[in-house]
Design an enzyme around this catalytic site. Sequence first.
Site, PDB file in Angstrom:
ATOM      1  CB  VAL A  60      88.473  78.913 105.073  1.00 47.58           C
ATOM      2  CG1 VAL A  60      89.160  78.487 106.357  1.00 47.58           C
ATOM      3  CG2 VAL A  60      87.133  78.191 104.928  1.00 47.58           C
ATOM      4  CG  ASP A  94      80.957  64.962 100.901  1.00 46.48           C
ATOM      5  OD1 ASP A  94      81.197  66.169 100.736  1.00 46.48           O
ATOM      6  OD2 ASP A  94      81.191  64.086 100.034  1.00 46.48           O
ATOM      7  CE  LYS A 117      82.232  76.942 106.617  1.00 48.37           C
ATOM      8  NZ  LYS A 117      81.683  75.578 106.778  1.00 48.37           N
ATOM      9  N   GLY A 139      87.222  77.405  99.720  1.00 48.83           N
ATOM     10  CA  GLY A 139      86.768  78.774  99.504  1.00 48.83           C
ATOM     11  C   GLY A 139      85.531  78.870  98.645  1.00 48.83           C
ATOM     12  CB  THR A 140      83.581  76.464  96.797  1.00 50.88           C
ATOM     13  OG1 THR A 140      84.817  76.169  96.229  1.00 50.88           O
ATOM     14  CG2 THR A 140      82.519  76.576  95.726  1.00 50.88           C
ATOM     15  CE1 TYR A 141      79.439  75.710 104.340  1.00 49.21           C
ATOM     16  CE2 TYR A 141      78.050  77.266 103.187  1.00 49.21           C
ATOM     17  CZ  TYR A 141      78.350  76.557 104.315  1.00 49.21           C
ATOM     18  OH  TYR A 141      77.585  76.700 105.429  1.00 49.21           O
ATOM     19  N   GLY A 142      81.729  79.717 101.324  1.00 50.44           N
ATOM     20  CA  GLY A 142      82.280  80.617 102.346  1.00 50.44           C
ATOM     21  C   GLY A 142      83.777  80.744 102.183  1.00 50.44           C
TER      22      GLY A 142
HETATM   23  C1  LIG Z   1      76.364  73.140 107.049  1.00 49.55           C
HETATM   24  C2  LIG Z   1      77.472  72.341 107.710  1.00 49.55           C
HETATM   25  C3  LIG Z   1      78.766  72.393 107.200  1.00 49.55           C
HETATM   26  C4  LIG Z   1      79.781  71.644 107.811  1.00 49.55           C
HETATM   27  C5  LIG Z   1      79.480  70.869 108.936  1.00 49.55           C
HETATM   28  N1  LIG Z   1      80.497  70.107 109.559  1.00 49.55           N
HETATM   29  N2  LIG Z   1      80.274  68.840 109.999  1.00 49.55           N
HETATM   30  C6  LIG Z   1      81.429  68.390 110.507  1.00 49.55           C
HETATM   31  C7  LIG Z   1      81.633  67.023 111.118  1.00 49.55           C
HETATM   32  C8  LIG Z   1      80.556  66.085 110.642  1.00 49.55           C
HETATM   33  C9  LIG Z   1      82.993  66.479 110.715  1.00 49.55           C
HETATM   34  C10 LIG Z   1      81.566  67.143 112.616  1.00 49.55           C
HETATM   35  C11 LIG Z   1      82.402  69.387 110.406  1.00 49.55           C
HETATM   36  C12 LIG Z   1      81.769  70.462 109.805  1.00 49.55           C
HETATM   37  N3  LIG Z   1      82.285  71.723 109.505  1.00 49.55           N
HETATM   38  C13 LIG Z   1      83.594  71.923 109.257  1.00 49.55           C
HETATM   39  O1  LIG Z   1      84.418  71.039 109.212  1.00 49.55           O
HETATM   40  N4  LIG Z   1      83.924  73.224 109.058  1.00 49.55           N
HETATM   41  C14 LIG Z   1      85.327  73.531 108.979  1.00 49.55           C
HETATM   42  C15 LIG Z   1      85.757  73.826 107.603  1.00 49.55           C
HETATM   43  C16 LIG Z   1      86.794  74.890 107.792  1.00 49.55           C
HETATM   44  N5  LIG Z   1      87.739  74.872 106.753  1.00 49.55           N
HETATM   45  C17 LIG Z   1      89.042  74.772 107.050  1.00 49.55           C
HETATM   46  O2  LIG Z   1      89.491  74.492 108.116  1.00 49.55           O
HETATM   47  O3  LIG Z   1      89.746  75.061 105.924  1.00 49.55           O
HETATM   48  C18 LIG Z   1      91.146  74.963 105.912  1.00 49.55           C
HETATM   49  C19 LIG Z   1      91.498  75.288 104.481  1.00 49.55           C
HETATM   50  C20 LIG Z   1      91.789  75.978 106.837  1.00 49.55           C
HETATM   51  C21 LIG Z   1      91.594  73.566 106.259  1.00 49.55           C
HETATM   52  C22 LIG Z   1      78.192  70.806 109.438  1.00 49.55           C
HETATM   53  C23 LIG Z   1      77.181  71.549 108.822  1.00 49.55           C
END
Ligand SMILES: Cc1ccc(-n2nc(C(C)(C)C)cc2NC(=O)NCCCNC(=O)OC(C)(C)C)cc1
Length: 402
Positions: free
Chosen positions: A34, A150, A51, A29-32
């Site tokens: 969810v 990361d 999200k 919940g820090t970056y946006g």
């Molecule tokens: C700016 C930016 C932020 C995230 C990503 N990114 N990259 C990836 C790869 C490399 C694993 C494919 C995945 C993302 N983004 C995300 O994973 N976003 C989902 C985060 C959603 N949060 C989420 O599901 O939170 C709970 C608490 C429900 C588990 C890309 C770009």
Amino acid sequence: MDDGFKTETFLRGPKLEDFEYLGCKVGQGTYGQVYKARRKDIPDDRSYALKEIESQGFSLSTCRETSLLRELKHPNVINLLGVILCHTDRKVLLLLDYAEYDLCQMIKFHKTSKKDKKPVKMAKGTIKSILYQILEGIQYIHSSGVLHRDLKPANILIMGEGIQRGRVKIADFGFSRLFRNPLKPLTEVDNVVVTLWYRAPELLLGDKHYTTAIDMWSVGCIFAELLTYEPIFSCRQENNRENSPYHHDQLDSIFRVMGFPLETDWEDMKEMPEYITLQEEFKPCNYSNNTLVKYMEKQNINPTSKDVAFLQKLLVMDPNKRITSEQALKDAIFQKEPFPTGDVFSGLEIPYPERKFVESDTSDRRGKKRKYSTTSGAQQSDQTQGQYGKQIRMSNPTTLSE
Ligand SMILES: Cc1ccc(-n2nc(C(C)(C)C)cc2NC(=O)NCCCNC(=O)OC(C)(C)C)cc1
């Protein structure tokens, strides 16, 4: 943005009103923000993550995340199901798989839980299955020409009850991917402390030609932590030179476990940009008796086990000598019982607590009661104060308008 995406997203895709918020805000919940949500327009008992992107419209980070997630489709990578525009607030929401668990909370559970006064251990089959599925997901990400950069327990999600029960989903809460001023240190993004505990040594020494090997180092750190429930290279947050990749204390934490690398261990180390600083600040003889095997023995892990032998292939100082995801997936460790399973819980009852609800009734700007929650700063800081980064200073919470 191609026409197909526009149609799929803006014309035929799900609308915000098709979802019922379960009144909880989950995740860092820090970056946006969810949110956990359910479909109310069709019979569907699945949960979804919505999200909310913290920006008006499509920022570069949103475009980067959306385009990346549209391209990367694999069972072990978080799945983007749709993009929703909330016109009233001009907010963008990503519709994603909802993963009930993550390795951060699972490891914390095993660190603190006792049954009959004995620690509750993570089953060997669960550890092996989690490791195998992380490797499958990261192999796919690498084969797509992408580096995660990361990987850490908080970014390893695991699906709860349902058709994807016990499946690993590699995610990225995005602190390291936020489009940010390149001159800003990666250890701090938008007031959020980014943990260095899983960062490969070549990155800490300023290597600009890093490779997929940086993610394999992080996989090694995660595997070690699944075995011991302790972060293998933890260290306190330090203030280093603005904008420098060099982190003395993090390197010290690595050397305390691994020993200081000999010239023969890592020939190219002397080519690293920060090698001169390293020579000035470290005395190799201070680490001469330290080895990974000794560290694992001190953690009560059998030093002659196949787990430790495999860990030694991941935690190699020289990135050129570190095992790749392809090689790792073929390792003998996965050819022996317990074999890796698609459901890392192997059908057994899931002992981990579900994500916390965060409820607080507040009226919105128009004085209307909100249907779902937001979090006061205090609650959010509790919720986000993870072991992978110190107290996270929170931005003010915002929530979706009706
Ligand atoms: C700016 C930016 C932020 C995230 C990503 N990114 N990259 C990836 C790869 C490399 C694993 C494919 C995945 C993302 N983004 C995300 O994973 N976003 C989902 C985060 C959603 N949060 C989420 O599901 O939170 C709970 C608490 C429900 C588990 C890309 C770009």
